[in-house]
Design a protein around this motif. Structure first.
Motif, PDB file in Angstrom:
ATOM      1  N   ASP A  90      71.164  62.021   2.130  1.00 15.88           N
ATOM      2  CA  ASP A  90      70.639  62.218   0.776  1.00 15.88           C
ATOM      3  C   ASP A  90      69.720  61.093   0.336  1.00 15.88           C
ATOM      4  O   ASP A  90      68.867  61.283  -0.538  1.00 15.88           O
ATOM      5  CB  ASP A  90      71.790  62.343  -0.225  1.00 15.88           C
ATOM      6  N   CYS A  91      69.899  59.912   0.935  1.00 14.13           N
ATOM      7  CA  CYS A  91      69.100  58.744   0.535  1.00 14.13           C
ATOM      8  C   CYS A  91      68.769  57.919   1.777  1.00 14.13           C
ATOM      9  O   CYS A  91      69.464  56.955   2.097  1.00 14.13           O
ATOM     10  CB  CYS A  91      69.856  57.907  -0.488  1.00 14.13           C
ATOM     11  N   PRO A  92      67.707  58.280   2.496  1.00 14.99           N
ATOM     12  CA  PRO A  92      67.357  57.553   3.721  1.00 14.99           C
ATOM     13  C   PRO A  92      67.100  56.062   3.512  1.00 14.99           C
ATOM     14  O   PRO A  92      67.236  55.274   4.450  1.00 14.99           O
ATOM     15  CB  PRO A  92      66.080  58.270   4.187  1.00 14.99           C
ATOM     16  N   ALA A  93      66.748  55.645   2.288  1.00 17.54           N
ATOM     17  CA  ALA A  93      66.481  54.225   2.010  1.00 17.54           C
ATOM     18  C   ALA A  93      67.756  53.401   1.911  1.00 17.54           C
ATOM     19  O   ALA A  93      67.703  52.164   1.885  1.00 17.54           O
ATOM     20  CB  ALA A  93      65.679  54.090   0.720  1.00 17.54           C
ATOM     21  N   LEU A  94      68.920  54.039   1.873  1.00 16.83           N
ATOM     22  CA  LEU A  94      70.188  53.319   1.756  1.00 16.83           C
ATOM     23  C   LEU A  94      70.438  52.497   3.020  1.00 16.83           C
ATOM     24  O   LEU A  94      70.398  53.029   4.127  1.00 16.83           O
ATOM     25  CB  LEU A  94      71.330  54.328   1.563  1.00 16.83           C
ATOM     26  N   PRO A  95      70.712  51.188   2.882  1.00 17.03           N
ATOM     27  CA  PRO A  95      70.952  50.370   4.082  1.00 17.03           C
ATOM     28  C   PRO A  95      72.362  50.594   4.634  1.00 17.03           C
ATOM     29  O   PRO A  95      73.353  50.220   3.994  1.00 17.03           O
ATOM     30  CB  PRO A  95      70.769  48.941   3.575  1.00 17.03           C
ATOM     31  N   GLU A 120      68.424  42.811   6.692  1.00 18.21           N
ATOM     32  CA  GLU A 120      67.081  42.812   6.110  1.00 18.21           C
ATOM     33  C   GLU A 120      67.156  42.898   4.591  1.00 18.21           C
ATOM     34  O   GLU A 120      66.417  42.198   3.870  1.00 18.21           O
ATOM     35  CB  GLU A 120      66.279  43.993   6.685  1.00 18.21           C
ATOM     36  N   THR A 121      68.074  43.722   4.101  1.00 14.02           N
ATOM     37  CA  THR A 121      68.269  43.849   2.655  1.00 14.02           C
ATOM     38  C   THR A 121      68.760  42.536   2.056  1.00 14.02           C
ATOM     39  O   THR A 121      68.271  42.096   1.004  1.00 14.02           O
ATOM     40  CB  THR A 121      69.290  44.969   2.365  1.00 14.02           C
ATOM     41  N   ALA A 122      69.710  41.899   2.707  1.00 16.91           N
ATOM     42  CA  ALA A 122      70.252  40.633   2.210  1.00 16.91           C
ATOM     43  C   ALA A 122      69.154  39.580   2.101  1.00 16.91           C
ATOM     44  O   ALA A 122      69.067  38.854   1.093  1.00 16.91           O
ATOM     45  CB  ALA A 122      71.375  40.150   3.127  1.00 16.91           C
ATOM     46  N   LYS A 123      68.309  39.497   3.105  1.00 15.03           N
ATOM     47  CA  LYS A 123      67.241  38.495   3.102  1.00 15.03           C
ATOM     48  C   LYS A 123      66.242  38.751   1.978  1.00 15.03           C
ATOM     49  O   LYS A 123      65.858  37.828   1.247  1.00 15.03           O
ATOM     50  CB  LYS A 123      66.537  38.491   4.460  1.00 15.03           C
ATOM     51  N   ARG A 124      65.828  39.992   1.812  1.00  7.72           N
ATOM     52  CA  ARG A 124      64.863  40.302   0.754  1.00  7.72           C
ATOM     53  C   ARG A 124      65.461  40.132  -0.632  1.00  7.72           C
ATOM     54  O   ARG A 124      64.782  39.666  -1.556  1.00  7.72           O
ATOM     55  CB  ARG A 124      64.325  41.728   0.940  1.00  7.72           C
ATOM     56  N   CYS A 125      66.724  40.484  -0.774  1.00  8.24           N
ATOM     57  CA  CYS A 125      67.351  40.355  -2.094  1.00  8.24           C
ATOM     58  C   CYS A 125      67.607  38.898  -2.447  1.00  8.24           C
ATOM     59  O   CYS A 125      67.488  38.505  -3.616  1.00  8.24           O
ATOM     60  CB  CYS A 125      68.640  41.174  -2.144  1.00  8.24           C
ATOM     61  N   GLU A 126      67.947  38.078  -1.459  1.00  8.50           N
ATOM     62  CA  GLU A 126      68.081  36.648  -1.725  1.00  8.50           C
ATOM     63  C   GLU A 126      66.750  36.078  -2.206  1.00  8.50           C
ATOM     64  O   GLU A 126      66.694  35.317  -3.188  1.00  8.50           O
ATOM     65  CB  GLU A 126      68.543  35.908  -0.471  1.00  8.50           C
ATOM     66  N   ALA A 127      65.665  36.449  -1.552  1.00  8.29           N
ATOM     67  CA  ALA A 127      64.345  35.971  -1.949  1.00  8.29           C
ATOM     68  C   ALA A 127      63.972  36.435  -3.354  1.00  8.29           C
ATOM     69  O   ALA A 127      63.230  35.754  -4.072  1.00  8.29           O
ATOM     70  CB  ALA A 127      63.297  36.447  -0.942  1.00  8.29           C
ATOM     71  N   HIS A 175      64.044  50.330  -2.313  1.00  6.84           N
ATOM     72  CA  HIS A 175      64.689  49.174  -1.677  1.00  6.84           C
ATOM     73  C   HIS A 175      65.501  48.446  -2.734  1.00  6.84           C
ATOM     74  O   HIS A 175      65.094  48.342  -3.890  1.00  6.84           O
ATOM     75  CB  HIS A 175      63.648  48.232  -1.072  1.00  6.84           C
ATOM     76  N   ASN A 176      66.655  47.921  -2.321  1.00  9.98           N
ATOM     77  CA  ASN A 176      67.501  47.187  -3.254  1.00  9.98           C
ATOM     78  C   ASN A 176      66.782  46.014  -3.924  1.00  9.98           C
ATOM     79  O   ASN A 176      67.119  45.629  -5.045  1.00  9.98           O
ATOM     80  CB  ASN A 176      68.747  46.666  -2.534  1.00  9.98           C
ATOM     81  N   SER A 177      65.812  45.452  -3.251  1.00 10.43           N
ATOM     82  CA  SER A 177      65.101  44.303  -3.816  1.00 10.43           C
ATOM     83  C   SER A 177      64.403  44.662  -5.124  1.00 10.43           C
ATOM     84  O   SER A 177      64.215  43.794  -5.988  1.00 10.43           O
ATOM     85  CB  SER A 177      64.085  43.749  -2.813  1.00 10.43           C
ATOM     86  N   GLU A 178      64.041  45.934  -5.306  1.00 14.86           N
ATOM     87  CA  GLU A 178      63.425  46.349  -6.568  1.00 14.86           C
ATOM     88  C   GLU A 178      64.389  46.154  -7.733  1.00 14.86           C
ATOM     89  O   GLU A 178      63.995  45.722  -8.834  1.00 14.86           O
ATOM     90  CB  GLU A 178      62.997  47.814  -6.495  1.00 14.86           C
ATOM     91  N   LEU A 179      65.653  46.473  -7.515  1.00 13.97           N
ATOM     92  CA  LEU A 179      66.660  46.316  -8.563  1.00 13.97           C
ATOM     93  C   LEU A 179      66.949  44.844  -8.832  1.00 13.97           C
ATOM     94  O   LEU A 179      67.167  44.441  -9.983  1.00 13.97           O
ATOM     95  CB  LEU A 179      67.936  47.060  -8.177  1.00 13.97           C
TER      96      LEU A 179
END
Length: 276
Positions: A19-24, A32-39, A241-245
């Motif tokens: 239902d949500c291909p963008a979900l990590p 990859e999500t952790a790194k971008r969200c930390e930044a 992407h989670n980084s948007e939130l």
């Protein structure tokens, strides 16, 4: 200047990959999500994991590998969910601590969860809490309704402070069956928190994400956001992407003159163990 702890909850156990291909859901996607969200401003990551078929799992090997990989690639505080999916048995949820996270979620009671029931009977809650004290893992007390706030008072009175001596909780708001994601509900919950609480954050599920975030900032709280809790930035605009939130939460916190804190500052706030 007071700063804001921003936690990312990137995956959860409810949304499917189909239902949500963008979900990590893979280890590589989570890292990859952790790194971008930390930044982008996150200081802690609240992790649910999936198996090879993208289904929720509490497999200890996968949990351990995830903790290791996130630590190797980021400075984020690694918090594992002990809630898992609503169908996970209690014994599997207790074994999450065997993966040696920095922190873990600890839900303070049973709650209707949409069409399901998220079971957290008192004997399980107290067993898990005492295990966090023994393993030196900092719990984040998850409060879905005012009854959970009262239960937190009861727990601390009976079993004392958590490891590290700080008491941090997260108000999870807007879940069908729990407290609504409104300013009035947030204020009522915060006013009922034990005197020993040293910090708190709030999570708004779905369309309550923004109202809850704004109310939390105005009341002195911190923020948890992520695709576990919402999949849209606005009507007709899905999260890619989670980084948007995280970026949006960081912008709100900065506007409130409470900019995002670093992972190192968050370790001081929660008194989480320093890594060797």
């Amino acid at each position: 200047m007071m700063s804001t702890l921003i936690t990312v909850a990137p995956t959860g156990a409810e949304t499917t990959k189909a239902d949500c291909p963008a979900l990590p859901t893979t280890l590589e996607e989570l890292v990859e999500t952790a790194k971008r969200c930390e930044a982008a401003g996150a200081a802690m990551i609240h992790i649910h994991i999936r198996d090879a078929d993208h289904r929720p799992t509490l497999d200890l090997g996968r949990l351990t590998d995830t903790v290791t990989a996130v630590r190797e690639n980021t400075a984020l505080i690694v918090q594992l969910s002990t809630g898992g999916a609503v169908t996970d048995p209690f014994e599997h949820r207790l074994k999450v601590l065997d993966a040696a996270p920095d922190s873990c979620s600890l839900t303070m009671g049973t709650v209707n969860f949409g069409d399901d029931v998220f079971m957290n009977p008192w004997p399980f809650v107290t067993e898990l809490y005492q295990l966090t004290q023994e393993r030196e893992v900092v719990p984040e007390f998850e409060l879905f309704d005012l009854g959970h706030v009262a239960a937190l008072n009861r727990l601390l009175d009976k079993f004392g402070l958590p490891y590290g001596g700080k008491v941090h909780c997260d108000l999870v708001m807007g879940v069908p069956g729990g407290m609504p994601g409104t300013t009035d509900a947030l204020v009522a919950a915060v006013n009922g928190l034990p005197a020993g609480v040293t910090s708190w954050s709030a999570t708004g599920v779905g369309r309550t994400t923004l109202p809850v975030a704004l109310a939390a900032l105005s009341k002195g709280g911190h923020l948890r956001v992520g695709m576990e809790d919402t999949l849209t930035l606005a009507k007709g605009r899905p999260v890619t992407h989670n980084s948007e939130l995280i970026e949006r939460a960081a912008t709100l916190a900065t506007l409130a003159q409470r900019p995002p804190m670093s992972p190192d500052e968050a370790r001081d706030l929660l008194n989480v163990k320093r890594r060797p």
